[in-house]
Design an enzyme around this catalytic site. Structure first.
Site, PDB file in Angstrom:
ATOM      1  N   HIS A 137       0.840  -1.201   0.000  1.00 34.69           N
ATOM      2  CA  HIS A 137       0.000   0.000   0.000  1.00 34.69           C
ATOM      3  C   HIS A 137       0.877   1.255   0.000  1.00 34.69           C
ATOM      4  O   HIS A 137       0.651   2.188  -0.789  1.00 34.69           O
ATOM      5  CB  HIS A 137      -0.924  -0.004   1.226  1.00 34.69           C
ATOM      6  CG  HIS A 137      -1.713   1.260   1.407  1.00 34.69           C
ATOM      7  ND1 HIS A 137      -2.675   1.665   0.509  1.00 34.69           N
ATOM      8  CD2 HIS A 137      -1.691   2.210   2.383  1.00 34.69           C
ATOM      9  CE1 HIS A 137      -3.214   2.818   0.923  1.00 34.69           C
ATOM     10  NE2 HIS A 137      -2.632   3.169   2.053  1.00 34.69           N
ATOM     11  N   ARG A 146       4.686  10.371  -5.620  1.00 33.33           N
ATOM     12  CA  ARG A 146       6.140  10.592  -5.681  1.00 33.33           C
ATOM     13  C   ARG A 146       6.752   9.486  -6.525  1.00 33.33           C
ATOM     14  O   ARG A 146       7.457   8.611  -6.013  1.00 33.33           O
ATOM     15  CB  ARG A 146       6.779  10.520  -4.281  1.00 33.33           C
ATOM     16  CG  ARG A 146       6.385  11.587  -3.277  1.00 33.33           C
ATOM     17  CD  ARG A 146       7.076  11.304  -1.923  1.00 33.33           C
ATOM     18  NE  ARG A 146       6.876   9.931  -1.482  1.00 33.33           N
ATOM     19  CZ  ARG A 146       5.814   9.513  -0.788  1.00 33.33           C
ATOM     20  NH1 ARG A 146       4.891  10.361  -0.419  1.00 33.33           N
ATOM     21  NH2 ARG A 146       5.691   8.244  -0.455  1.00 33.33           N
ATOM     22  N   TYR A 247      -3.110  17.424   4.377  1.00 33.99           N
ATOM     23  CA  TYR A 247      -2.273  16.528   5.179  1.00 33.99           C
ATOM     24  C   TYR A 247      -0.857  17.047   5.464  1.00 33.99           C
ATOM     25  O   TYR A 247      -0.163  16.466   6.319  1.00 33.99           O
ATOM     26  CB  TYR A 247      -2.211  15.131   4.544  1.00 33.99           C
ATOM     27  CG  TYR A 247      -1.124  14.937   3.528  1.00 33.99           C
ATOM     28  CD1 TYR A 247      -1.234  15.487   2.260  1.00 33.99           C
ATOM     29  CD2 TYR A 247       0.019  14.213   3.829  1.00 33.99           C
ATOM     30  CE1 TYR A 247      -0.250  15.314   1.328  1.00 33.99           C
ATOM     31  CE2 TYR A 247       1.024  14.043   2.901  1.00 33.99           C
ATOM     32  CZ  TYR A 247       0.890  14.588   1.652  1.00 33.99           C
ATOM     33  OH  TYR A 247       1.878  14.418   0.727  1.00 33.99           O
ATOM     34  N   LYS A 256     -10.372  11.843   7.097  1.00 38.77           N
ATOM     35  CA  LYS A 256     -10.602  10.533   7.715  1.00 38.77           C
ATOM     36  C   LYS A 256     -11.651  10.592   8.830  1.00 38.77           C
ATOM     37  O   LYS A 256     -12.320   9.583   9.087  1.00 38.77           O
ATOM     38  CB  LYS A 256      -9.302  10.019   8.357  1.00 38.77           C
ATOM     39  CG  LYS A 256      -8.123   9.884   7.407  1.00 38.77           C
ATOM     40  CD  LYS A 256      -8.146   8.573   6.679  1.00 38.77           C
ATOM     41  CE  LYS A 256      -6.804   8.280   6.008  1.00 38.77           C
ATOM     42  NZ  LYS A 256      -6.847   6.989   5.283  1.00 38.77           N
ATOM     43  N   THR A 260     -15.414   5.901  10.571  1.00 39.51           N
ATOM     44  CA  THR A 260     -14.618   4.678  10.505  1.00 39.51           C
ATOM     45  C   THR A 260     -15.552   3.554  10.934  1.00 39.51           C
ATOM     46  O   THR A 260     -16.166   3.652  11.994  1.00 39.51           O
ATOM     47  CB  THR A 260     -13.415   4.751  11.471  1.00 39.51           C
ATOM     48  OG1 THR A 260     -12.627   5.899  11.149  1.00 39.51           O
ATOM     49  CG2 THR A 260     -12.560   3.504  11.378  1.00 39.51           C
ATOM     50  N   THR A 356      -4.309   0.102   5.292  1.00 40.95           N
ATOM     51  CA  THR A 356      -4.828  -0.594   4.114  1.00 40.95           C
ATOM     52  C   THR A 356      -3.976  -1.825   3.823  1.00 40.95           C
ATOM     53  O   THR A 356      -2.768  -1.720   3.631  1.00 40.95           O
ATOM     54  CB  THR A 356      -4.812   0.353   2.897  1.00 40.95           C
ATOM     55  OG1 THR A 356      -5.427   1.578   3.281  1.00 40.95           O
ATOM     56  CG2 THR A 356      -5.549  -0.257   1.737  1.00 40.95           C
TER      57      THR A 356
END
Lengths: 423, 423
Positions: A137, A146, A247, A256, A260, A356
């Site tokens: 992940h 990147r 972020y 987020k 959840t 993840t």
């Protein structure tokens, strides 16, 4: 492995013996359901729930924990109490026990049909930590943003994590409202505030902490297993546009914290014992505080994770991915040892998400960000619909299960949520 | 402003009328102390604490909240109940009330000397969010690590934040053990695990949430003030070497989670009313959901924050910095509105830290990272000792207070912690 894992053992609860059940007598996961007297601890057996409050007097010396309104008291007790309770429940529910008839007569009135029960959050979660334990992940996502250096230099040394929001953790079945927020603005213009255009899921397993540690004390990796109670499924819903704009430099926040979802049944580490797997071989050996021989040999978990999508126009869900927890770069024990290595105190009921759980093949990618390469490669569903990210009405369901020749398969059940339109 | 802010009002508790007290009758902050019956809600008055459980029968209709073991029930009640209680306490404690003699006779037995009391955490903190609301801090820190672009492009739009650890929040006076962890490795070598070499403090104010919102609902900035209960001091202890190695891409984790210290007294937003200030003028106007006329006019707080250091060899502490909360780029109302803009649910007792509250002058820099430019420019203490970061035995104390001509000054009290050696 002990008698409770015996593949020959069957239950007098008939549905627990059917092939394909997630909850045979070899599993015995704990959860909390809405009972007549309020939140009630239960154990899943086939398609039934045994009400542990109602039969707490048979569960000494852990009767009080079984009569509690959440699993925290049970989690606090530690492995020998857990093993004792598991052995007792297995005896009470097995078909070939010398007193099986008496057990059935006494306990059958305390079975609740799962289909009729409302499941609640299994524990008061004091703190929720979400790790990033899949190197696949990390590499897949890093390659999107990147391409020249997909994997950051700290990855192979530090089990990276962030603190997650606990108030918005909900149990499977709770609708998830599409959040609004700011996304990356076009050049020269201010950002727009509005409903996210890139709502995603992330498939994870999450571990409940058992006994904790005091502030300033560490838990050595050799003892980490004693502090892990069990595992559930976790959907770390993510709004990619909000996340990617907010972020830097403090990590994810509103991308987020809107929701959840966790599955209601906590499968104990003891139930997972037959399905442990070697930790992956690292080309950079972990630092001493993250290394133990036992953990290297059997710290992994051979647990299959599947994600399904059903749009409002589909009758049957389609599987988006199938991965396996054994591909995680870091083991649960390494996550826990790292977490306490600075003296941070864990408490019973704390939740550690693995991040993840993508694996080494394309079919194992655990979120739409990876699957559609951030929306650049839409997927086509069986009915011809296309998706880059989630649309209103889409339902995401996770399943998790363990299989091994010579053992009875066990499951984690389901973790599901439907995207509700913002109104 | 109302009668409770009347600068002429004095208390029959003599120490509340002395110049320089943090807790005159115009303040009346709430806290929790270790009473004979367990954790007990109290109000600070001069150098005394009035035990609110003991006189709860005089505090109807909020008697139950005053007899609770923490401030959460009081926080949940909302501004009109808070105002009612404040007015009642001010009446009970004032010297010029028609029944002052009776009040003194009845209540004096329920005063506890602050010097003898053990203060506890004022609330159960379900979630702790730490913002980054000082543009001066963001710029100073950014300049150290990204001299070419100190301020990230999202800063003037997004009140950035991360979720902090709640289990390791401790009350003022708790020793802080130096944490161990990994730092940035030298080129070509693996990182070393050991005690942090760059332990730092961060001076912050933190806001306790009052009534919350349901998951999926937002709180408009026009209503944000109704959801803010009060303020305390917060030391966001940081291990810079751990933080700088671990923070990509998920933000701070073990570099922060080893300890966060808060002051025990929660000064209510109502007590702060005389000291509100205009929000700073932004060259980029905030997005609509972060803008209100009232907030622009009086959303800031004119609150002086001071940080002091005392090494084991010093008799008197030395002041390291003095700043003011009115320089924050974002107001508390903007932080709260942003936090709920994605539907994230806040709960009574949640804590919102403002982030290091540095201001526009060198003397306002709120952490050693800024003051010593990441250790490159050591400071010399009055006794000749030098510091880049904190050493074992160093004590850090924060003070906070509000002053305005025509009003009685009020204080937040102290937030202190001493660095304990790792053993």
């Amino acid at each position: 492995m002990n008698d409770t894992h015996d593949p020959q053992r069957q239950s007098w609860v008939g549905s627990a013996n059917l092939p394909g059940t997630a909850f045979p007598i070899q599993n015995l996961p704990f959860g909390v359901f809405a009972g007549a007297m309020g939140p009630t601890v239960g154990v899943a057996i086939g398609d039934q729930i045994l009400d542990l409050r109602a039969c707490a007097d048979r569960l000494a010396p852990v009767s009080a924990a079984c009569a509690a309104a959440n699993l925290n008291p049970l989690m606090a007790l530690g492995p020998s109490s857990w093993a004792q309770l598991r052995a007792r429940l297995s005896d009470l529910l097995r078909a070939d026990h010398p007193h099986a008839a008496e057990h059935q007569r006494a306990l059958a009135p305390h079975l609740v049909a799962m289909a009729q029960a409302t499941m609640l959050k299994p524990a008061l979660i004091g703190d929720f930590t979400d790790f990033y334990a899949s190197i696949y992940h990390a590499t897949n996502v890093g390659a999107l943003f990147r391409p020249e250096s997909p994997l950051l230099p700290n990855y192979k040394y530090v089990p990276c994590a962030y603190a997650g929001r606990t108030s918005s953790i909900v149990v499977s079945g709770t609708p998830v409202k599409r959040p609004s927020g700011q996304g990356i603005p076009p050049p020269g213009a201010p950002p727009r505030f509005g409903p996210t255009q890139s709502l995603d899921y992330e498939i994870e397993a999450a571990f409940f902490v058992g006994p904790g540690n005091r502030l300033g004390e560490t838990i050595a990796i050799e003892h980490a297993a004693e502090h892990l109670f069990g595992v559930c499924l976790l959907n770390d819903w993510s709004a990619r546009d909000i996340q990617s704009w907010e972020y830097r430099p403090l990590g994810p926040f509103l991308g987020k914290s809107f929701a959840t979802t966790i599955s209601p049944w906590v499968v104990t580490m003891e139930a997972l014992a037959p399905f442990r797997a070697p930790a992956p071989i690292h080309d950079q050996p972990p630092l001493r505080y993250l290394h133990s021989e036992v953990d290297q040999r059997e710290g992994g978990i051979d647990l299959t994770l599947e994600a399904y999508l059903r749009s409002p126009r589909m009758r049957e869900p389609v599987r988006l991915s199938r991965g396996n927890l054994r591909h995680l770069y870091w083991t649960p024990a390494q996550l826990l040892a790292h977490h306490t290595s600075n003296g941070c105190n864990l408490q019973p009921g704390d939740l550690l998400g693995c991040g993840t759980a993508s694996g080494p093949g394309d079919e194992t990618r655990g979120c739409l960000l990876e699957i559609t390469r951030n929306g650049r490669e839409p997927i086509t569903l069986p009915n011809g619909e296309q998706r880059t990210f989630l649309e209103d009405g889409d339902q995401i369901t996770f399943r998790g299960y363990c299989e091994r020749p010579g053992f009875v398969s066990i499951g984690l059940g389901e973790c599901t949520g439907t995207v509700a339109k913002l109104v």
